[in-house]
Design a protein around this motif. Structure first.
Motif, mmCIF file in Angstrom:
data_model
loop_
_atom_site.group_PDB
_atom_site.id
_atom_site.type_symbol
_atom_site.label_atom_id
_atom_site.label_comp_id
_atom_site.label_asym_id
_atom_site.label_seq_id
_atom_site.Cartn_x
_atom_site.Cartn_y
_atom_site.Cartn_z
ATOM 1 N N LEU A 44 3.590 6.379 -14.975
ATOM 2 C CA LEU A 44 3.512 6.528 -13.519
ATOM 3 C C LEU A 44 2.213 5.947 -12.996
ATOM 4 C CD1 LEU A 44 4.489 7.619 -10.812
ATOM 5 C CD2 LEU A 44 3.482 9.850 -11.422
ATOM 6 N N ILE A 45 1.104 6.221 -13.685
ATOM 7 C CA ILE A 45 -0.181 5.654 -13.264
ATOM 8 C C ILE A 45 -0.126 4.132 -13.324
ATOM 9 C CG2 ILE A 45 -2.647 5.508 -13.792
ATOM 10 C CD1 ILE A 45 -2.463 8.321 -14.934
ATOM 11 N N GLY A 46 0.467 3.605 -14.402
ATOM 12 C CA GLY A 46 0.574 2.155 -14.539
ATOM 13 C C GLY A 46 1.388 1.536 -13.424
ATOM 14 N N LEU A 47 2.492 2.184 -13.044
ATOM 15 C CA LEU A 47 3.319 1.670 -11.946
ATOM 16 C C LEU A 47 2.533 1.653 -10.641
ATOM 17 C CD1 LEU A 47 6.020 0.789 -10.729
ATOM 18 C CD2 LEU A 47 6.609 3.228 -10.501
ATOM 19 N N LEU A 48 1.803 2.725 -10.357
ATOM 20 C CA LEU A 48 1.035 2.790 -9.113
ATOM 21 C C LEU A 48 -0.086 1.762 -9.107
ATOM 22 C CD1 LEU A 48 0.846 6.666 -8.629
ATOM 23 C CD2 LEU A 48 2.098 5.033 -7.200
ATOM 24 N N VAL A 49 -0.755 1.585 -10.237
ATOM 25 C CA VAL A 49 -1.825 0.583 -10.318
ATOM 26 C C VAL A 49 -1.258 -0.810 -10.083
ATOM 27 C CG1 VAL A 49 -3.421 -0.545 -11.913
ATOM 28 C CG2 VAL A 49 -3.362 1.940 -11.788
ATOM 29 N N ALA A 50 -0.097 -1.102 -10.661
ATOM 30 C CA ALA A 50 0.534 -2.404 -10.444
ATOM 31 C C ALA A 50 0.900 -2.596 -8.977
ATOM 32 C CB ALA A 50 1.773 -2.533 -11.329
ATOM 33 N N LEU A 51 1.437 -1.565 -8.333
ATOM 34 C CA LEU A 51 1.818 -1.664 -6.923
ATOM 35 C C LEU A 51 0.601 -1.853 -6.024
ATOM 36 C CD1 LEU A 51 4.599 1.076 -6.793
ATOM 37 C CD2 LEU A 51 4.903 -1.403 -6.683
ATOM 38 N N VAL A 52 -0.515 -1.232 -6.397
ATOM 39 C CA VAL A 52 -1.762 -1.459 -5.662
ATOM 40 C C VAL A 52 -2.144 -2.932 -5.739
ATOM 41 C CG1 VAL A 52 -4.246 -1.012 -5.676
ATOM 42 C CG2 VAL A 52 -2.640 0.896 -5.841
ATOM 43 N N GLY A 53 -2.067 -3.510 -6.937
ATOM 44 C CA GLY A 53 -2.398 -4.919 -7.098
ATOM 45 C C GLY A 53 -1.451 -5.838 -6.352
ATOM 46 N N VAL A 54 -0.173 -5.505 -6.365
ATOM 47 C CA VAL A 54 0.831 -6.340 -5.699
ATOM 48 C C VAL A 54 0.613 -6.390 -4.191
ATOM 49 C CG1 VAL A 54 3.295 -6.437 -5.109
ATOM 50 C CG2 VAL A 54 2.587 -6.104 -7.483
ATOM 51 N N SER A 55 0.146 -5.301 -3.600
ATOM 52 C CA SER A 55 0.114 -5.187 -2.140
ATOM 53 C C SER A 55 -1.249 -5.458 -1.509
ATOM 54 C CB SER A 55 0.580 -3.778 -1.737
ATOM 55 O OG SER A 55 -0.244 -2.783 -2.339
ATOM 56 N N CYS A 56 -2.226 -5.969 -2.257
ATOM 57 C CA CYS A 56 -3.564 -6.230 -1.681
ATOM 58 C C CYS A 56 -3.463 -7.187 -0.489
ATOM 59 C CB CYS A 56 -4.486 -6.863 -2.724
ATOM 60 S SG CYS A 56 -4.864 -5.819 -4.129
ATOM 61 N N PRO A 57 -3.932 -6.809 0.684
ATOM 62 C CA PRO A 57 -3.902 -7.734 1.823
ATOM 63 C C PRO A 57 -4.840 -8.921 1.592
ATOM 64 C CG PRO A 57 -4.238 -5.465 2.554
ATOM 65 C CD PRO A 57 -4.416 -5.473 1.068
ATOM 66 N N PRO A 58 -4.397 -10.147 1.846
ATOM 67 C CA PRO A 58 -5.245 -11.330 1.617
ATOM 68 C C PRO A 58 -6.247 -11.533 2.755
ATOM 69 C CG PRO A 58 -3.114 -12.026 2.430
ATOM 70 C CD PRO A 58 -3.032 -10.526 2.272
ATOM 71 N N LEU A 59 -7.245 -10.672 2.821
ATOM 72 C CA LEU A 59 -8.194 -10.714 3.929
ATOM 73 C C LEU A 59 -9.108 -11.927 3.856
ATOM 74 C CD1 LEU A 59 -9.179 -6.927 4.095
ATOM 75 C CD2 LEU A 59 -7.410 -8.141 5.371
ATOM 76 N N GLY A 60 -9.535 -12.316 2.640
ATOM 77 C CA GLY A 60 -10.403 -13.481 2.498
ATOM 78 C C GLY A 60 -9.731 -14.762 2.958
ATOM 79 N N PRO A 61 -8.543 -15.100 2.407
ATOM 80 C CA PRO A 61 -7.853 -16.308 2.869
ATOM 81 C C PRO A 61 -7.554 -16.287 4.366
ATOM 82 C CG PRO A 61 -6.918 -15.577 0.788
ATOM 83 C CD PRO A 61 -7.893 -14.510 1.217
ATOM 84 N N THR A 62 -7.206 -15.119 4.896
ATOM 85 C CA THR A 62 -6.915 -15.047 6.335
ATOM 86 C C THR A 62 -8.166 -15.288 7.157
ATOM 87 O OG1 THR A 62 -5.150 -13.446 5.891
ATOM 88 C CG2 THR A 62 -5.948 -13.606 8.151
ATOM 89 N N MET A 63 -9.303 -14.755 6.720
ATOM 90 C CA MET A 63 -10.535 -14.971 7.465
ATOM 91 C C MET A 63 -10.916 -16.429 7.465
ATOM 92 S SD MET A 63 -12.770 -13.541 9.377
ATOM 93 C CE MET A 63 -13.547 -14.826 10.351
#
Length: 413
Positions: A109-128
């Motif tokens: 469960l922890i691994g799934l949540l950690v993966a989902l955190v990585g998948v959903s990171c907003p691309p703030l640097g490229p957008t800026m």
């Protein structure tokens, strides 16, 4: 051309301070998150090995999918893409913090949540970086904006662990995860509600960029970025090995600081110069100098020479990355700029991960001079290949543009 293309002119650009400040607040979450995340996972699982594996999962999901998340910004605009991503990212962070609040949570469960955190990171640097292009369309100012952006972002990753260091170690480390969730929501919301983001939102509606996340013309900046990551990924480990071998293990912090200070100074100095050469040949020259500086650092006879030598290495890091982003921006079409910058960033981070792993295997088995020479090889090789291909391209262009020879008259006899 701006009359005074300076860093002050960049920050005095209307709406620049608000937009940039908001983006930095959101991006601070990425500097804050790693330390409490690894401590939280370690405490919940009771295993450093599990924490290391799951952090690798988070890094892979975050880095490798970055161009595709950035593609959402190109297609739908910052507001319609970033706000949902920030909300999902924060939700997964909060859920992870609650699941890991006490030890004993299931590792899958922890691994799934950690993966989902990585998948959903907003691309703030490229957008800026896309928004910088709208704020300061003047290319001289854009160079300064990118340099400033890169230097400040690097400082965020240095100061992030300091901000949450004491709470993460002496309180519940999951509180640092909650802080990161709050930062990304507040910063992203403030960023996308700025007027310049609203204009980008309107321009992005219904746009269709290249399919599959690919952007033509990125071969050079992505290759040099990947080679730079490969070369620099193991520098930290080499610093530890060098200082320990010379009997001053405590000096490794000075080596790390010298690299960071050198990069900041180099980035700001580079951005302040009005360069006459093109970005592509300049990137190859900077990569060559970076490789030479890395190779020379291994010849240091002791720690007191290594520190300034590593500072010299740092002088070329931010300029190389800034120039790669500038080339990506030039190569990208109006609806693929966020994706282009994300590909460069992905190449840099992926190269850094591979470089760190490779040096981790080799460190301790080779003398320092040879080790530093080996880490210099990727960036020197990329620069050499770029110069060769550039020379061939010029030769081919010259042959194609040469006037055709006059026809030979045939004898009638």
């Amino acid at each position: 051309m701006s009359a005074k293309p300076s860093y002050g002119a960049v920050l005095r650009t209307p709406r620049a301070t608000r937009t940039f400040g908001s983006a930095l607040l959101g991006r601070l979450a990425y500097g804050v998150l790693p330390l409490p995340l690894v401590l939280t996972v370690k405490n919940a699982t009771g295993s450093y090995a599990a924490a290391g594996v799951l952090m690798s999962v988070y890094g892979a999901c975050s880095v490798l999918l970055s161009p595709y998340r950035a593609g959402l910004v190109d297609r739908f605009g910052p507001r319609r893409a970033l706000l949902p991503l920030a909300a999902v990212f924060a939700t997964f962070l909060v859920t992870l913090a609650l699941v890991c609040w006490t030890p004993g949570a299931p590792v899958p469960l922890i691994g799934l949540l950690v993966a989902l955190v990585g998948v959903s990171c907003p691309p703030l640097g490229p957008t800026m970086r896309v928004l910088w292009g709208r704020l300061v369309p003047d290319r001289a100012l854009l160079q300064r904006a990118y340099s400033l952006d890169g230097v400040v972002e690097e400082l965020l990753f240095v100061t992030g662990p300091l901000i949450v260091g004491i709470p993460a170690v002496y309180a519940r480390p999951a509180t640092g995860i909650l802080a990161a969730a709050a930062l990304v929501v507040v910063g992203t919301t403030a960023m996308v509600t700025s007027p310049v983001a609203a204009k980008a939102e309107h321009a992005g509606k219904g746009s269709q960029g290249p399919k599959g996340g690919r952007v033509p013309g990125l071969a050079l900046p992505a290759a040099v970025a990947a080679a730079t990551g490969l070369s620099l990924g193991g520098v930290g480990l080499l610093g530890i090995a060098f200082t320990e071998a010379h009997g001053h293990p405590e000096a490794v912090s000075w080596v790390e600081a010298a690299l960071a200070v050198g990069s900041a100074v180099g980035g700001l100095a580079y951005g302040a110069v009005n360069w006459r050469s093109g970005n592509r040949p300049r990137l190859l020259a900077i990569a060559s100098l970076l490789g030479c500086a890395l190779a020379a650092a291994g010849l240091a006879p002791g720690v007191y020479v290594l520190v300034p030598a590593v500072a010299v290495v740092g002088l070329f890091i931010a300029p190389a990355i800034t120039t790669a982003y500038l080339i990506a921006d030039e190569a990208a079409g109006p609806h693929s700029r966020a994706r282009a910058g994300a590909w460069v960033n992905t190449a840099l981070n992926a190269g850094s991960s591979v470089g760190a792993a490779a040096v981790g295997v080799l460190v301790g088995h080779l003398p320092p001079a040879l080790s530093y020479l080996l880490v210099a090889v990727p960036v020197l090789g990329a620069a050499a290949a770029g110069f060769v291909l550039r020379g061939r391209g010029r030769a081919q262009s010259s042959s194609e543009s040469a006037p055709a020879s006059p026809p030979v008259a045939l004898s009638s006899s």
